[in-house]
Design a protein around this motif. Structure first.
Motif, PDB file in Angstrom:
ATOM      1  N   VAL A 162       0.850  -1.187   0.000  1.00  0.00           N
ATOM      2  CA  VAL A 162       0.000   0.000   0.000  1.00  0.00           C
ATOM      3  C   VAL A 162       0.887   1.239   0.000  1.00  0.00           C
ATOM      4  CG1 VAL A 162      -1.848  -1.178   1.239  1.00  0.00           C
ATOM      5  CG2 VAL A 162      -0.174   0.165   2.513  1.00  0.00           C
ATOM      6  N   ALA A 163       0.340   2.319  -0.543  1.00  0.00           N
ATOM      7  CA  ALA A 163       0.963   3.636  -0.473  1.00  0.00           C
ATOM      8  C   ALA A 163       0.098   4.486   0.456  1.00  0.00           C
ATOM      9  CB  ALA A 163       1.064   4.260  -1.856  1.00  0.00           C
ATOM     10  N   ARG A 164       0.706   4.952   1.531  1.00  0.00           N
ATOM     11  CA  ARG A 164      -0.033   5.765   2.494  1.00  0.00           C
ATOM     12  C   ARG A 164       0.174   7.238   2.173  1.00  0.00           C
ATOM     13  NH1 ARG A 164      -2.113   4.391   7.253  1.00  0.00           N
ATOM     14  NH2 ARG A 164      -0.871   2.470   7.307  1.00  0.00           N
ATOM     15  N   ALA A 165      -0.938   7.954   2.027  1.00  0.00           N
ATOM     16  CA  ALA A 165      -0.893   9.376   1.717  1.00  0.00           C
ATOM     17  C   ALA A 165      -1.753  10.134   2.720  1.00  0.00           C
ATOM     18  CB  ALA A 165      -1.369   9.630   0.292  1.00  0.00           C
ATOM     19  N   ALA A 166      -1.789  11.459   2.575  1.00  0.00           N
ATOM     20  CA  ALA A 166      -2.537  12.277   3.525  1.00  0.00           C
ATOM     21  C   ALA A 166      -4.025  11.963   3.479  1.00  0.00           C
ATOM     22  CB  ALA A 166      -2.291  13.761   3.229  1.00  0.00           C
ATOM     23  N   ASP A 167      -4.525  11.521   2.324  1.00  0.00           N
ATOM     24  CA  ASP A 167      -5.950  11.254   2.196  1.00  0.00           C
ATOM     25  C   ASP A 167      -6.308   9.808   2.498  1.00  0.00           C
ATOM     26  OD1 ASP A 167      -4.627  10.329  -0.076  1.00  0.00           O
ATOM     27  OD2 ASP A 167      -6.453  10.437  -1.283  1.00  0.00           O
ATOM     28  N   GLY A 168      -5.338   8.957   2.862  1.00  0.00           N
ATOM     29  CA  GLY A 168      -5.658   7.574   3.200  1.00  0.00           C
ATOM     30  C   GLY A 168      -4.658   6.599   2.603  1.00  0.00           C
ATOM     31  N   VAL A 169      -5.075   5.321   2.546  1.00  0.00           N
ATOM     32  CA  VAL A 169      -4.214   4.242   2.068  1.00  0.00           C
ATOM     33  C   VAL A 169      -4.672   3.823   0.683  1.00  0.00           C
ATOM     34  CG1 VAL A 169      -3.504   1.869   2.471  1.00  0.00           C
ATOM     35  CG2 VAL A 169      -3.638   3.448   4.388  1.00  0.00           C
ATOM     36  N   HIS A 170      -3.715   3.662  -0.232  1.00  0.00           N
ATOM     37  CA  HIS A 170      -4.025   3.296  -1.610  1.00  0.00           C
ATOM     38  C   HIS A 170      -3.345   1.971  -1.940  1.00  0.00           C
ATOM     39  CE1 HIS A 170      -5.601   7.361  -2.288  1.00  0.00           C
ATOM     40  NE2 HIS A 170      -4.590   7.746  -1.524  1.00  0.00           N
ATOM     41  N   PRO A 171      -4.106   0.910  -2.241  1.00  0.00           N
ATOM     42  CA  PRO A 171      -3.498  -0.396  -2.551  1.00  0.00           C
ATOM     43  C   PRO A 171      -2.747  -0.336  -3.872  1.00  0.00           C
ATOM     44  CG  PRO A 171      -5.858  -0.459  -2.958  1.00  0.00           C
ATOM     45  CD  PRO A 171      -5.585   0.850  -2.303  1.00  0.00           C
ATOM     46  N   ALA A 172      -1.672  -1.091  -3.946  1.00  0.00           N
ATOM     47  CA  ALA A 172      -0.867  -1.172  -5.164  1.00  0.00           C
ATOM     48  C   ALA A 172      -1.007  -2.556  -5.774  1.00  0.00           C
ATOM     49  CB  ALA A 172       0.598  -0.876  -4.856  1.00  0.00           C
TER      50      ALA A 172
END
Length: 237
Positions: A162-172
């Motif tokens: 996953v890529a964690r960003a300010a708006d949440g977690v994004h699966p890769a």
């Protein structure tokens, strides 16, 4: 009756003469059939009444509130435990290119390298090793309000990235070879960040039970923490 023989003979002849004058009448066949039909109809009506009474009794037994159930209710089976979340996995052959966005591609080589290429730039390849778990970005593209990232990982047992960003977690999506060697590439997309690099805050690799194998925190200058070769971001907005 008389006991005199002559009188008996005369009486017999008189009875025979009278019998010849009697005309026989036909038997009452219609009356017999009608009576039989009435008896059959009464029996059928009785059977229907009995069946109706039994049906009504069954309905009353089922619908009366508080009545005893016909059989004890069986408990519902417990829901099976949820399987650990996994990333989408794309199995490729050596040299097979995977498009991340338009001209942004990644591929794996047969000699153990993970490669990225953005448009017509020179490919960026990194020799992978399973000695130390690692994960990192290589190149990215910003298109309008979205950023597209791709990179590499080396982590035996990896099941989710996953890529964690300010708006949440994004699966890769994981890109691997069929030999399950424990290394490969990944790609994902997310809303573009506010900084000039648009980098996510961190990348995390989990195993199948949800335990973190490796986490890479990313700096805001686009270079990460030293993982990768030729890291960069191009703004297509």
């Amino acid at each position: 009756m008389t006991d005199h023989p002559r009188g008996s003979e005369e009486l017999g002849r008189a009875l025979d003469a009278h019998a010849l004058t009697v005309v026989p009448t036909p038997p009452p066949i219609r009356a017999v059939l009608d009576a039989a039909h009435r008896r059959t109809a009464r029996r059928r009506a009785g059977a229907l009444v009995a069946c109706g009474a039994a049906f009504l009794t069954a309905v009353v037994l089922v619908t009366v509130p508080g009545g005893p159930p016909s059989s004890p209710a069986k408990p519902l089976p417990a829901a099976p435990p949820e399987a650990p979340e996994r990333s989408p996995v794309r199995i490729v052959t050596p040299g097979e290119k995977v498009t991340v966005w338009r001209d942004q591609t990644i591929w794996l080589t047969g000699d153990g390298r993970q490669c990225d290429q953005l448009r017509s730039a020179r490919p960026s390849c990194l020799m992978m090793t399973t000695e130390k778990p690692s994960v990192g970005p290589v190149i990215g593209t910003v298109v309008g309000e979205r950023a597209y990232w791709s990179g590499h990982f080396t982590a035996p047992g990896a099941a989710r990235i996953v890529a964690r960003a300010a708006d949440g977690v994004h699966p890769a999506t994981m890109v691997v070879l069929a030999d399950e060697s424990g290394w490969g590439g990944w790609y994902t997309s997310m809303p573009a960040g506010d900084g000039p690099s648009h980098l996510p805050e961190s990348l995390i690799v989990y195993n199948a039970s949800g335990k973190v194998i490796v986490e890479q925190k990313l700096s805001g200058d686009g270079d990460g923490d030293g993982d990768g070769d030729g890291d960069g971001v191009r703004d297509e907005g």
